[in-house]
Design a protein around this motif. Structure first.
Motif, short mmCIF file in Angstrom:
data_model
loop_
_atom_site.label_atom_id
_atom_site.label_comp_id
_atom_site.label_asym_id
_atom_site.label_seq_id
_atom_site.Cartn_x
_atom_site.Cartn_y
_atom_site.Cartn_z
N ASN A 50 -7.19 -0.23 5.54
CA ASN A 50 -6.95 0.61 4.37
C ASN A 50 -6.96 -0.22 3.08
O ASN A 50 -7.47 0.21 2.05
CB ASN A 50 -5.62 1.34 4.51
CG ASN A 50 -5.60 2.30 5.68
OD1 ASN A 50 -5.31 1.90 6.80
ND2 ASN A 50 -5.94 3.56 5.45
N VAL A 51 -6.39 -1.42 3.17
CA VAL A 51 -6.44 -2.32 2.01
C VAL A 51 -7.88 -2.69 1.69
O VAL A 51 -8.29 -2.73 0.52
CB VAL A 51 -5.60 -3.59 2.28
CG1 VAL A 51 -5.72 -4.56 1.11
CG2 VAL A 51 -4.15 -3.23 2.50
N ALA A 79 -2.25 -6.99 -4.55
CA ALA A 79 -0.88 -7.47 -4.66
C ALA A 79 0.16 -6.46 -4.20
O ALA A 79 1.20 -6.83 -3.65
CB ALA A 79 -0.59 -7.86 -6.11
N LEU A 80 -0.12 -5.16 -4.39
CA LEU A 80 0.90 -4.14 -4.16
C LEU A 80 0.65 -3.30 -2.91
O LEU A 80 1.54 -2.57 -2.48
CB LEU A 80 0.98 -3.20 -5.37
CG LEU A 80 1.63 -3.82 -6.61
CD1 LEU A 80 1.35 -2.97 -7.84
CD2 LEU A 80 3.12 -3.97 -6.42
N ALA A 81 -0.54 -3.36 -2.33
CA ALA A 81 -0.86 -2.51 -1.18
C ALA A 81 -0.82 -3.27 0.14
O ALA A 81 -1.43 -2.85 1.11
CB ALA A 81 -2.23 -1.86 -1.38
N LEU A 126 7.28 3.08 -4.55
CA LEU A 126 7.23 4.32 -3.77
C LEU A 126 6.26 4.20 -2.58
O LEU A 126 6.42 4.91 -1.58
CB LEU A 126 6.81 5.47 -4.68
CG LEU A 126 6.89 6.88 -4.13
CD1 LEU A 126 8.31 7.22 -3.73
CD2 LEU A 126 6.38 7.88 -5.17
N LEU A 127 5.28 3.32 -2.70
CA LEU A 127 4.23 3.24 -1.69
C LEU A 127 4.75 2.91 -0.29
O LEU A 127 4.32 3.54 0.69
CB LEU A 127 3.18 2.22 -2.13
CG LEU A 127 1.93 2.09 -1.24
CD1 LEU A 127 1.19 3.42 -1.18
CD2 LEU A 127 1.00 0.99 -1.77
N PRO A 128 5.66 1.93 -0.10
CA PRO A 128 6.12 1.65 1.27
C PRO A 128 6.74 2.86 1.96
O PRO A 128 6.50 3.07 3.16
CB PRO A 128 7.16 0.54 1.06
CG PRO A 128 6.76 -0.13 -0.21
CD PRO A 128 6.22 0.97 -1.07
N ALA A 129 7.52 3.67 1.23
CA ALA A 129 8.13 4.85 1.84
C ALA A 129 7.06 5.86 2.25
O ALA A 129 7.15 6.48 3.32
CB ALA A 129 9.12 5.49 0.87
N PHE A 166 -3.79 1.88 -8.23
CA PHE A 166 -3.17 1.19 -9.36
C PHE A 166 -4.23 0.83 -10.41
O PHE A 166 -5.38 0.57 -10.11
CB PHE A 166 -2.48 -0.09 -8.88
CG PHE A 166 -1.47 0.13 -7.79
CD1 PHE A 166 -0.29 0.79 -8.05
CD2 PHE A 166 -1.73 -0.31 -6.50
CE1 PHE A 166 0.63 1.01 -7.05
CE2 PHE A 166 -0.81 -0.10 -5.49
CZ PHE A 166 0.37 0.56 -5.76
N ARG A 167 -3.78 0.81 -11.67
CA ARG A 167 -4.65 0.37 -12.78
C ARG A 167 -4.23 -1.01 -13.24
O ARG A 167 -3.08 -1.43 -13.02
CB ARG A 167 -4.53 1.36 -13.95
CG ARG A 167 -5.56 2.48 -13.93
CD ARG A 167 -5.46 3.34 -12.71
NE ARG A 167 -6.51 4.35 -12.65
CZ ARG A 167 -6.66 5.20 -11.66
NH1 ARG A 167 -5.84 5.18 -10.62
NH2 ARG A 167 -7.64 6.08 -11.67
#
Length: 531
Positions: free
Chosen positions: A138-139, A129-131, A397-400, A351-352
């Protein structure tokens, strides 16, 4: 609070947060977590608890099955050394590091290891969902790790709980047997489920019974593994990967279309509801903390443990990459996408989620002596807080960090492989057309019409492969053909609806014709690359 009201509230939260996610440019899971935290302030919702059995049996099998169905097995094979190391050694190292840190903050060794083991594994659904800002490969690497590492974590967790409860002392042989049973038994249960599913599918050709077989597959694998004390998570993953390889040539087209729609919708709802419930659980865990001092200690432990998770993961990735480069040369050496900047991105994308939450909630309430389990409320509070913290802080923070890393895009690889598959498939179908038509007794005029369609399609594919799609008249003609067909489909749909509204046809005829029109519209729509 009755079940129907809770289901309605969860559904509204999932809908509202996903609608607002694009406007606020914030990942939907983060808004869902915040919504769950806010819902915890309502007195009527404070009695809502998330039983670990619900997470382990209702949420996880469905979510993990869909993740494993959509994870390319080729990429798992390509990165298998790194995936195995991160699913075993990294989990153990993370659990040990967290245990040392929280023990230094005053937690006894037993509960410290319980907490460390519970939050050691990354979560496949949270990664998915977040990556999504990451390149596809990479995903895939992150999802593959998350699908497998739960088995290691749950065995370490079980050992830690057994030693803390003091029911039976465990020696090294028994612990090794637990690991062997978890992995071998889980894989065996998944393989057995796939074998049985294939046997049943060959006898079921109708779409609805075939869909029932698919729905039962992950839950059957999970229950079968749990009955023998193996890893139900690993059984579901094995079943999903097995079906992803055997299903395409076994499942009829109509069944496959309905199944993809069902799994996409159901996992979307389950995933969203789970994030809301995690937020609500954080509220419940805060109420379980006694005193301001205990709350401050828990908040400190939460921040420190979240930092340890990222630090240990980052150090392990750099050490693993260096070790693999020193050990393997040539084609077996680590690929460029596993470089230093990619390691930083991967460390932040750990992520957890659901497995960690289910584990801490399943912590026993009493010891073998009858005394309360030490610091159980503190463990639940810290683990829930770490889950929320990693999602809320690392997610935005991940997109940056991805932009800073400048990871090479892999969409061109997907497009080139798709062009290859379409070109070869169309060429071989065109070559097989004369003998196939002769075998079926097809009229020559029909064969000539279909041959022209295939030849036109091949001209378009080859023009796009040469990179001159913008100037080739065959491509322009096909685009105009597609636009005209879509416009006429819209006209046909409006006509059919008008006939129904005029009571000249009934709703059954409308649904049948609309289904055919929808299939044709989907076929004409341009393809999308996987996220």
């Amino acid at each position: 609070m009755f079940g129907p009201e809770l289901v309605l509230i969860l559904g509204i939260c999932v809908l509202a947060c996903n609608l607002w996610a694009d406007r606020l440019r914030t990942p939907a899971p983060i808004l869902l977590l915040v919504a769950g935290i806010l819902l915890g302030f309502f007195p009527a919702l404070r009695a809502v608890q998330l039983p670990p059995e619900a997470v382990l049996f209702l949420f996880l099998p469905a979510l993990l099955y869909w993740e494993s169905l959509t994870t390319p097995l080729r990429d798992i094979r390509r990165y298998q050394r790194g995936i195995v190391l991160m699913s075993t050694a990294l989990v153990a190292a993370t659990a040990a590091a967290v245990a040392v840190v929280v023990h230094a903050l005053g937690l006894p060794w037993g509960p410290a290891w319980v907490l460390g083991a519970a939050i050691a594994p990354t979560d496949a659904t949270a990664v998915g969902a977040l990556a999504r800002v990451l390149p596809h490969r990479n995903v895939t690497l992150l999802r593959a790790e998350s699908l497998i590492n739960d088995g290691t974590a749950l065995v370490v967790y079980g050992v830690a709980v057994s030693l803390t409860v003091g029911a039976e002392p465990l020696d090294g042989l028994e612990i090794s047997g637990m690991f062997l049973l978890a992995y071998a038994g889980g894989i065996a249960a998944g393989v057995l489920t796939v074998w049985a599913g294939i046997k049943v599918r060959r006898r079921v050709r109708d779409a609805l019974p075939g869909s029932v077989v698919s729905i039962l597959t992950p839950f059957t694998a999970f229950v079968l593994a749990e009955l023998i004390g193996a890893s139900g998570v690993l059984a579901v993953v094995t079943a999903g990967l097995g079906i992803s390889q055997s299903g395409p040539g076994l499942v009829p087209a109509a069944t496959r279309r309905s199944l993809e729609s069902f799994w996409s919708l159901s996992t979307f709802m389950l995933n969203g509801a789970l994030f809301v419930l995690v937020g609500m659980e954080l509220q419940a865990s805060i109420r379980g903390i006694s005193g301001v001092g205990e709350l401050l200690r828990g908040l400190l432990a939460m921040v420190v443990v979240a930092a340890v998770l990222v630090g240990v993961r980052l150090a392990f990735l750099f050490l693993m990459t260096s070790a693999l480069r020193a050990t393997y040369r040539g084609p077996l050496a680590p690929r460029p996408e596993l470089g230093a900047r990619a390691n930083v991105v991967s460390a932040l994308a750990g992520f957890r989620g659901a497995v960690s939450l289910a584990a801490v909630l399943a912590t026993p309430t009493v010891l073998a002596s009858g005394a309360p389990f030490p610091d159980r409320g503190f463990i639940i509070f810290v683990a829930t807080g770490v889950i929320v913290l990693t999602l809320v802080v690392q997610g935005p923070l991940l997109p940056a960090v991805v932009r800073w890393a400048g990871l090479p895009a892999d969409a061109h690889l997907y497009r080139s492989e798709r062009k290859l598959a379409e070109t070869v498939a169309s060429s071989e179908a065109l070559a097989a057309m004369p003998r196939t038509a002769a075998h079926l007794g097809i009229n020559r005029d029909v064969v000539a019409v279909l041959r022209r369609e295939y030849q036109q399609h091949l001209r378009v594919l080859r023009a796009r492969g040469r990179g001159d799609a913008g100037t080739d008249p065959a491509v322009a003609n096909q685009e105009q053909y597609r636009r005209l067909r879509l416009a006429l489909l819209g006209q046909k749909r409006a006509t059919v609806i008008r006939l129904r509204n005029e009571h000249r046809i009934d709703d059954t005829v409308l649904r049948e014709l609309q289904f055919q029109l929808d299939l044709e519209e989907v076929r004409l729509a341009p393809p999308e690359a996987p996220g």
